[in-house]
Motif scaffolding. Structure first.
Motif, mmCIF file in Angstrom:
data_model
loop_
_atom_site.group_PDB
_atom_site.id
_atom_site.type_symbol
_atom_site.label_atom_id
_atom_site.label_comp_id
_atom_site.label_asym_id
_atom_site.label_seq_id
_atom_site.Cartn_x
_atom_site.Cartn_y
_atom_site.Cartn_z
ATOM 1 N N GLU A 66 0.810 -1.265 -0.052
ATOM 2 C CA GLU A 66 0.013 0.219 -0.103
ATOM 3 C C GLU A 66 0.911 1.164 -0.185
ATOM 4 N N PHE A 72 -5.216 2.333 2.407
ATOM 5 C CA PHE A 72 -6.555 3.061 1.467
ATOM 6 C C PHE A 72 -7.562 3.031 2.392
ATOM 7 N N PRO A 73 -7.976 2.387 3.383
ATOM 8 C CA PRO A 73 -9.304 2.648 4.233
ATOM 9 C C PRO A 73 -9.271 3.888 4.836
ATOM 10 N N LYS A 74 -7.851 4.274 5.252
ATOM 11 C CA LYS A 74 -7.844 5.553 6.080
ATOM 12 C C LYS A 74 -8.135 6.467 4.915
ATOM 13 N N ARG A 109 -9.582 6.608 1.934
ATOM 14 C CA ARG A 109 -10.935 6.540 1.439
ATOM 15 C C ARG A 109 -11.921 7.334 2.344
ATOM 16 N N SER A 110 -11.864 7.301 3.857
ATOM 17 C CA SER A 110 -12.557 8.110 4.566
ATOM 18 C C SER A 110 -12.078 9.536 4.938
ATOM 19 N N LYS A 125 -7.367 8.936 -3.802
ATOM 20 C CA LYS A 125 -8.796 8.731 -3.533
ATOM 21 C C LYS A 125 -9.289 7.382 -4.429
ATOM 22 N N ALA A 166 -7.391 4.439 -3.817
ATOM 23 C CA ALA A 166 -8.407 3.824 -2.674
ATOM 24 C C ALA A 166 -9.846 3.017 -3.006
ATOM 25 N N GLU A 167 -10.505 3.535 -4.050
ATOM 26 C CA GLU A 167 -11.659 3.123 -4.229
ATOM 27 C C GLU A 167 -11.504 1.884 -5.266
ATOM 28 N N LEU A 204 -10.190 -1.022 -2.868
ATOM 29 C CA LEU A 204 -11.317 -1.408 -1.712
ATOM 30 C C LEU A 204 -12.568 -1.777 -2.419
ATOM 31 N N GLU A 205 -13.006 -0.980 -3.397
ATOM 32 C CA GLU A 205 -14.358 -1.367 -4.008
ATOM 33 C C GLU A 205 -14.643 -2.062 -5.069
#
Ligand code: SF4
Length: 212
Positions: A32, A64-66, A68-69, A93, A96-97, A100-101
């Protein structure tokens, strides 16, 4: 690419390896972190990337989770030393999307075959060939050589002016060894460019001397 160009690449690799030894390059705590660094390093010096990564880590935002938010304006502030910080914050961003998504996390990406992973990475806005190959080589430890502007500049001075794909093939011929050798030689080329090309030390250049 002629046989003599391949030979020349082998010669350059051995000269540069003689100068810089066997050190690994691009130390990071995780894949990451490499992916984040690969975005931040676009059009800036590595020292600035290091500063921005430390600032992200200090605020527990180097994942990435951090990312993203997080508030985009706060990311921008932390990565400001790397320049183009608004664009890079947007790209982080998007990355990260993507992780994760679209792919359900880093583990799924790390299980993908290299050519598929490369194709997927290239589909992300802001990830070009150099960024994708850096992520593959240094983040996912794949057998992949990074052809960047430093590499092209050095080889152009040796009279090798092929495009990226041709250079990649010639590297494969000249350096059929392990992925770690490819990572190392790319790191050495970057160091050489910083130590010699960027300081206009062409008079002392072993590469130019090799070609005379
Ligand atoms: S030091 Fe000068 S001659 Fe040597 S590779 Fe760099 S730009 Fe070319």
């Amino acid at each position: 690419m002629s046989e003599s160009s391949s030979d020349k690449i082998s010669e350059i690799i051995s000269e540069i390896s003689r100068i810089y030894g066997a050190d690994e390059w691009w130390e990071a705590d995780s894949a990451e972190e490499v992916m984040i660094g690969a975005i931040l390093t676009q059009q800036t010096r590595w020292e600035n990337v290091r500063t921005a990564i430390s600032r992200l880590k200090m605020h527990d935002l180097c994942s990435f989770p951090k990312i993203r938010s997080a508030d985009p304006a706060f990311i921008e502030e932390l990565i400001r030393p790397t320049g183009y910080y608004r664009q890079k914050a947007r790209r982080l961003k998007l990355l990260a999307e993507f992780v994760l998504e679209r792919h359900g996390g880093m583990e799924n990406l790390s299980n993908m075959e290299t050519h598929l992973l490369r194709r997927e990475l290239l589909s992300v806005n802001g990830v070009g060939e150099e960024t994708a190959d850096s992520i593959l080589a240094y983040g996912f430890m794949r057998d992949c050589i990074v052809i960047d502007r430093y590499t092209k500049r050095i080889f152009a001075c040796a009279g090798i002016t092929s495009d990226g794909d041709e250079l990649r093939r010639a590297f494969e011929e000249a350096l059929p060894g392990t992925s770690s050798a490819k990572r190392r030689i790319h790191g050495h080329l970057v160091e050489y460019a910083k130590d010699f090309c960027n300081k206009s030390r062409c008079e002392e250049c072993v590469i130019r001397n090799l070609c005379e």
